[in-house]
Design a protein around this motif. Structure first.
Motif, PDB file in Angstrom:
ATOM      1  N   CYS A  55       0.848  -1.190   0.000  1.00  0.00           N
ATOM      2  CA  CYS A  55       0.000   0.000   0.000  1.00  0.00           C
ATOM      3  C   CYS A  55       0.885   1.241   0.000  1.00  0.00           C
ATOM      4  CB  CYS A  55      -0.931   0.010   1.210  1.00  0.00           C
ATOM      5  SG  CYS A  55      -1.984   1.477   1.252  1.00  0.00           S
ATOM      6  N   CYS A 101      -0.285   3.636   3.433  1.00  0.00           N
ATOM      7  CA  CYS A 101       0.023   3.283   4.823  1.00  0.00           C
ATOM      8  C   CYS A 101       1.219   2.338   4.940  1.00  0.00           C
ATOM      9  CB  CYS A 101      -1.199   2.675   5.511  1.00  0.00           C
ATOM     10  SG  CYS A 101      -1.660   1.044   4.901  1.00  0.00           S
ATOM     11  N   CYS A 160      -4.525  -0.080  -0.259  1.00  0.00           N
ATOM     12  CA  CYS A 160      -5.180  -1.189   0.438  1.00  0.00           C
ATOM     13  C   CYS A 160      -6.660  -0.832   0.640  1.00  0.00           C
ATOM     14  CB  CYS A 160      -4.493  -1.465   1.765  1.00  0.00           C
ATOM     15  SG  CYS A 160      -4.778  -0.231   3.035  1.00  0.00           S
ATOM     16  N   CYS A 219      -7.286   2.047   3.107  1.00  0.00           N
ATOM     17  CA  CYS A 219      -6.939   3.383   2.615  1.00  0.00           C
ATOM     18  C   CYS A 219      -7.895   3.838   1.514  1.00  0.00           C
ATOM     19  CB  CYS A 219      -5.498   3.411   2.121  1.00  0.00           C
ATOM     20  SG  CYS A 219      -4.299   3.309   3.464  1.00  0.00           S
TER      21      CYS A 219
HETATM   22 ZN   LIG Z   1      -3.129   1.329   3.181  1.00  0.00          ZN
END
Ligand SMILES: [Zn+2]
Ligand SMILES: [Zn+2]
Length: 156
Positions: free
Chosen positions: A99, A102, A139, A142
């Protein structure tokens, strides 16, 4: 996902074979690596171990990591911009999904890497020693956070 207990035993065996002292700090480190939840960085491993063993040195962490890496017991995911992340649960080359927001890293279920290596070697005549396949994106968590709550249907 490999059995963390089996991975732990295997890494202990390898370090013993290298005449490494199995200090409580090292064992704690192996326990973290045997699961490798979220593919920790060396710093994250260090912070976790230091919580229980404040005298642990960063050098011990890096030394143990490179030892395990050279023995093929830890797979290093390297990035140009950020530092490396480690997987001691699946120490062999495997693809990762990362991701970009994050930094979460997961292992997709995809076991066809060996076949791809063989195909690349056949096509190019190279002797492939290792490979790294990374997929980058957002992800699910997110993606949700990126959506504005007032207009859930808006597509950006
Ligand atoms: Zn993420
Ligand atoms: Zn992995």
């Amino acid at each position: 996902v490999a059995d963390p207990q089996k991975r732990l035993e295997r890494m202990i065996e390898v370090l013993k074979g290298k005449r490494c002292r199995l200090t409580p700090q090292r064992l704690a480190m192996l326990r973290i690596l045997s699961k490798s939840e979220g593919h920790p960085s060396a710093e994250q491993i260090y912070e976790q171990i230091r919580a229980d063993y404040p005298t642990t040195s960063q050098a011990t962490i890096y030394k143990t990591l490179s030892l395990l890496k050279n023995m093929g017991e830890v797979f290093e995911v390297t990035f140009a911009s950020e530092g490396s992340r480690y997987d001691g649960n699946k120490p062999y080359p495997h693809p990762h999904v990362i991701c970009t927001k994050c930094g979460q890293i997961i292992d997709p279920e995809f076991e066809a890497m060996a076949g791809i290596s063989q195909e690349i070697a056949r096509q190019t005549g190279y002797q492939i020693t290792h490979q790294q396949v990374n997929f980058f994106g957002l992800c699910p968590k997110c993606q949700k956070e990126g959506q504005s709550p007032e207009s859930p249907e808006s597509k950006e």
